[in-house]
Design a protein around this motif. Structure first.
Motif, PDB file in Angstrom:
ATOM      1  N   LYS A 119       0.835  -1.213   0.000  1.00  0.00           N
ATOM      2  CA  LYS A 119       0.000   0.000   0.000  1.00  0.00           C
ATOM      3  C   LYS A 119       0.865   1.256   0.000  1.00  0.00           C
ATOM      4  N   THR A 120       1.784   1.301   0.980  1.00  0.00           N
ATOM      5  CA  THR A 120       2.609   2.500   1.119  1.00  0.00           C
ATOM      6  C   THR A 120       3.539   2.674  -0.076  1.00  0.00           C
ATOM      7  N   THR A 121       4.078   1.561  -0.581  1.00  0.00           N
ATOM      8  CA  THR A 121       4.941   1.638  -1.763  1.00  0.00           C
ATOM      9  C   THR A 121       4.172   2.227  -2.942  1.00  0.00           C
ATOM     10  N   VAL A 172      -6.319   9.467  -2.327  1.00  0.00           N
ATOM     11  CA  VAL A 172      -6.010   8.053  -2.109  1.00  0.00           C
ATOM     12  C   VAL A 172      -5.618   7.877  -0.645  1.00  0.00           C
ATOM     13  N   LEU A 173      -6.367   7.054   0.049  1.00  0.00           N
ATOM     14  CA  LEU A 173      -6.154   6.820   1.474  1.00  0.00           C
ATOM     15  C   LEU A 173      -5.634   5.398   1.669  1.00  0.00           C
ATOM     16  N   VAL A 174      -4.473   5.290   2.305  1.00  0.00           N
ATOM     17  CA  VAL A 174      -3.960   3.968   2.633  1.00  0.00           C
ATOM     18  C   VAL A 174      -4.360   3.646   4.061  1.00  0.00           C
ATOM     19  N   THR A 175      -4.947   2.483   4.264  1.00  0.00           N
ATOM     20  CA  THR A 175      -5.337   2.112   5.619  1.00  0.00           C
ATOM     21  C   THR A 175      -5.361   0.595   5.738  1.00  0.00           C
ATOM     22  N   HIS A 176      -5.204   0.101   6.947  1.00  0.00           N
ATOM     23  CA  HIS A 176      -5.412  -1.328   7.140  1.00  0.00           C
ATOM     24  C   HIS A 176      -6.710  -1.545   7.902  1.00  0.00           C
ATOM     25  N   ASP A 177      -7.443  -0.439   8.114  1.00  0.00           N
ATOM     26  CA  ASP A 177      -8.663  -0.505   8.918  1.00  0.00           C
ATOM     27  C   ASP A 177      -9.872  -0.518   7.980  1.00  0.00           C
ATOM     28  N   LEU A 178     -10.522  -1.690   7.886  1.00  0.00           N
ATOM     29  CA  LEU A 178     -11.646  -1.841   6.965  1.00  0.00           C
ATOM     30  C   LEU A 178     -12.802  -0.922   7.318  1.00  0.00           C
ATOM     31  N   GLU A 179     -12.994  -0.744   8.610  1.00  0.00           N
ATOM     32  CA  GLU A 179     -14.100   0.091   9.048  1.00  0.00           C
ATOM     33  C   GLU A 179     -13.874   1.529   8.579  1.00  0.00           C
ATOM     34  N   GLU A 180     -12.602   1.955   8.718  1.00  0.00           N
ATOM     35  CA  GLU A 180     -12.239   3.302   8.291  1.00  0.00           C
ATOM     36  C   GLU A 180     -12.459   3.446   6.787  1.00  0.00           C
ATOM     37  N   LEU A 220      -4.289  14.120  -3.617  1.00  0.00           N
ATOM     38  CA  LEU A 220      -3.976  14.100  -2.186  1.00  0.00           C
ATOM     39  C   LEU A 220      -3.786  12.649  -1.748  1.00  0.00           C
ATOM     40  N   LEU A 221      -2.643  12.365  -1.133  1.00  0.00           N
ATOM     41  CA  LEU A 221      -2.328  11.002  -0.712  1.00  0.00           C
ATOM     42  C   LEU A 221      -2.247  10.970   0.812  1.00  0.00           C
ATOM     43  N   LEU A 222      -2.918  10.016   1.416  1.00  0.00           N
ATOM     44  CA  LEU A 222      -2.947   9.929   2.876  1.00  0.00           C
ATOM     45  C   LEU A 222      -2.450   8.543   3.292  1.00  0.00           C
ATOM     46  N   ASP A 223      -1.321   8.506   3.980  1.00  0.00           N
ATOM     47  CA  ASP A 223      -0.729   7.219   4.368  1.00  0.00           C
ATOM     48  C   ASP A 223      -1.056   6.909   5.827  1.00  0.00           C
ATOM     49  N   GLU A 224      -2.053   6.109   6.049  1.00  0.00           N
ATOM     50  CA  GLU A 224      -2.515   5.780   7.400  1.00  0.00           C
ATOM     51  C   GLU A 224      -2.531   7.007   8.298  1.00  0.00           C
TER      52      GLU A 224
END
Lengths: 388, 221
Positions: A40-42, A188-196, A155-159
């Motif tokens: 994701k972050t890459t 683009v939002l990177v997250t590991h939180d499905l709820e988020e 706009l990129l949002l990394d966790e």
């Protein structure tokens, strides 16, 4: 969907294997979700130009940021990136951080613009504080203001919410939801939180081992994963093997044989009679039958069983039902606490549930090893349901 | 008190710092952030003057600076002067024996800057050059100040290399440290004591400054 503003295609074997492809429209918020190490972050860093994958095609509107012959430096891309730990300039005030991204403009205009950006993220009055004198949530807001200062094209949002406490997280998430209405940008939002991802994103892209597996609106994707691997990644519990009994095209349904039951599912004509399939149903689509008086809805895929486990989980009772009393076939249910209490649910009690036809989801057959679903999702510790 | 020698020492120290620090900044950034083949060798070479006997270093430099050597000939062709037994040669030697004192504190300082902070600079539209001035150097200044103080103080005090490469020419290569040795040879106890006390004071203040920087940095966390 509108014309995609951002198109990303990444391919490489080493050092990290990547096979990523997605698009994001202006004004759309796209969540990249997946376990840690899924790339994701890459992917985000490749869009920003901070890493250069072997083979990539990154376009934003009519600009090519990377393709076979071209690589645009990060300075020239006009990307706003909010780093996971914000990466504020520690020696500059909140205003200094924002002004640093404003580029060349007269001093007075610069000051005014920085002030209005900081107001936009609710930081008026804190302009002169250094980052270390700000709380985590305030630092994140400075990072957002700084990312917007360049008039970014994406706009990129990394966790961006991972380093703050729960209360702050909720507030920042709400602020992002409000802010994005004022921005006509691909986000683009990177997250590991499905709820988020589900609560913020218009679309969600599931990544695993550097590969995009499926994209779609979050609730649709989470209810209809394309295969078992994706199902596990989106925490789809209740996965079983079954066999297509027959197709009833006229009635718009597909019948699935499972244990001794014949389940009615939404029509999936691509599966032939007799074909083995995997099927699943979300806990929210399993409706408990009232134990005191039966009602009409109970004809929809009724299943009987015995409660094997019951724990309180937030507002719900997480119930494990042993289907027909079998030890090896468990259906997980989420039953509102008051319903669980009114029906005097307890371990060992016999219950009936209906599996909603719309909720039964069929997937191509593959072996199901028994393991806890989506191990990368850290869940809170269960509390036993108090007896009263 | 040999004021000429002291002035020469101060001039040498200032010139060394002026030439060495920009080079050390560039080298330290590469060593801090880049991985490349031979990095360990470079780091070893940079650290070597810390442990090499000054006379050994001085000997090799003298050989390299000799008028008949390639370096000596090239220097003569460019400037008409010689490297051995001249201020220019002394400056070159001084830059070499100060390498670890300038590069190492700077390397530590640059290593302490998170990659993401520099990347944030680029994404703010800053060129590599502007990121250096506005982000990297302000964050690495304690390392820069340490490098300056150590280089300056160490140049004032160096004896062995200076004697080997520069000899003892008043106004050209006779530094304060050499002058003290001369005074002792001439049994001028008072002169030696005055100059020694002065160098002691300079060294003492240097260390106080460096420790002060370190404490200030740790307090800021």
């Amino acid at each position: 969907m509108a014309e995609p503003a951002l198109r990303v295609r990444l391919a490489q074997r080493a050092p990290i294997p990547l096979a990523v492809e997605f698009e994001c429209a202006a004004g759309e918020l796209l969540a990249l979700v997946g376990p840690s190490g899924s790339g994701k972050t890459t992917t985000l860093r490749a869009i920003a130009g901070l890493v250069r994958p072997r083979e990539a095609e990154i376009r934003c509107h009519d600009e090519v940021w990377q393709d076979a012959g071209r690589f645009v430096a990060p300075q020239a891309r006009h990307v706003g990136l909010v780093f996971q730990h914000y990466a504020l300039f520690p020696h500059m005030s909140a205003r200094g951080n924002v002004e640093a991204a404003l580029g060349a403009m007269p001093a007075a205009a610069r000051r005014a613009r920085a002030r209005s950006l900081l107001e936009l993220v609710h930081l008026a009055g804190l302009e002169d504080r250094l980052p270390r004198a700000l709380s985590g949530g305030q630092q994140q807001r400075v990072a957002v203001a700084r990312a917007l200062a360049r008039d970014p094209k994406v706009l990129l949002l990394d966790e961006p919410f991972s380093a703050v406490d729960q209360v702050t997280r909720r507030r920042l998430q709400r602020e992002l939801a409000q802010l994005r209405q004022r921005l006509n940008l691909p986000i683009v939002l990177v997250t590991h939180d499905l709820e988020e991802a589900a609560s913020l994103a218009d679309r969600m892209v599931v990544l695993a081992s550097g590969e995009t597996l499926q994209a779609g609106p979050p609730f649709e994707l989470m209810a209809r994963p394309r295969n078992v691997q994706i199902a596990r990644l989106v925490d789809f519990r209740n996965l079983f093997h079954g066999e297509i009994a027959r197709q009833e095209a006229a009635a718009g349904r597909t019948l699935v044989r499972w244990l001794g039951y014949t389940l009615e599912a939404v029509s999936r004509p691509e599966f032939g009679p007799g074909e083995r399939v995997c099927w699943g149903v979300l806990p929210a689509h399993c409706i408990l039958h009232r134990r005191d008086r039966p009602s009409r809805g109970e004809r929809e895929n009724p299943i009987a069983g015995v409660i094997g486990e019951l724990v309180r989980f937030g507002e719900n009772a997480a119930v494990t039902m042993r289907v027909d009393g079998r030890q090896d076939t468990e259906l997980q249910l989420a039953i509102p606490l008051h319903v669980a209490q009114r029906n005097r649910l307890a371990v060992g009690v016999e219950i009936g549930v209906s599996l909603l036809q719309d909720g039964i989801h069929l997937m191509p057959y593959e072996p199901l090893e028994r393991r806890p679903a989506a191990t990368w999702l850290a869940g809170p510790v269960d509390q036993p349901l108090g007896e009263d | 008190m040999d004021w000429t020698a002291l002035a020469l020492s101060l001039r040498l120290a200032a010139a060394t710092a002026l030439v060495l620090l920009p080079l050390a900044i560039l080298a330290a950034r590469e060593l801090a952030w880049r991985r490349f083949a031979g990095k360990a060798v470079i780091e070893t070479l940079v650290a070597l003057p810390l442990v090499l006997p000054p006379t050994v270093l001085g000997y090799y430099l003298l050989v390299a600076f000799a008028p008949a050597s390639a370096l000596g000939r090239a220097f003569a062709a460019l400037t008409g002067g010689t490297l051995a037994f001249s201020f220019a040669g002394l400056l070159a030697a001084s830059i070499i024996f100060n390498l670890p004192f300038a590069v190492q504190p700077l390397q530590r300082a640059f290593e302490a800057i998170p990659d993401e902070v520099r990347e944030a600079g680029w994404l703010c539209g800053m060129s590599g050059w502007r990121t250096l001035w506005q982000v990297e150097l302000p964050l690495a200044w304690p390392g820069l100040l340490s490098a300056f103080v150590l280089t300056f103080a160490h140049t004032l005090g160096e004896f062995g290399v200076v004697l080997m490469v520069g000899g003892n020419i008043p106004g050209e290569t006779r530094t304060a440290a050499i002058a003290i040795y001369d005074r002792v040879q001439e049994l001028d106890d008072h002169g030696a004591a005055t100059m020694s006390a002065l160098l002691l004071a300079i060294s003492f203040v240097s260390i106080v400054v460096i420790y002060g920087i370190d404490r200030a940095r740790r307090r800021r966390g």
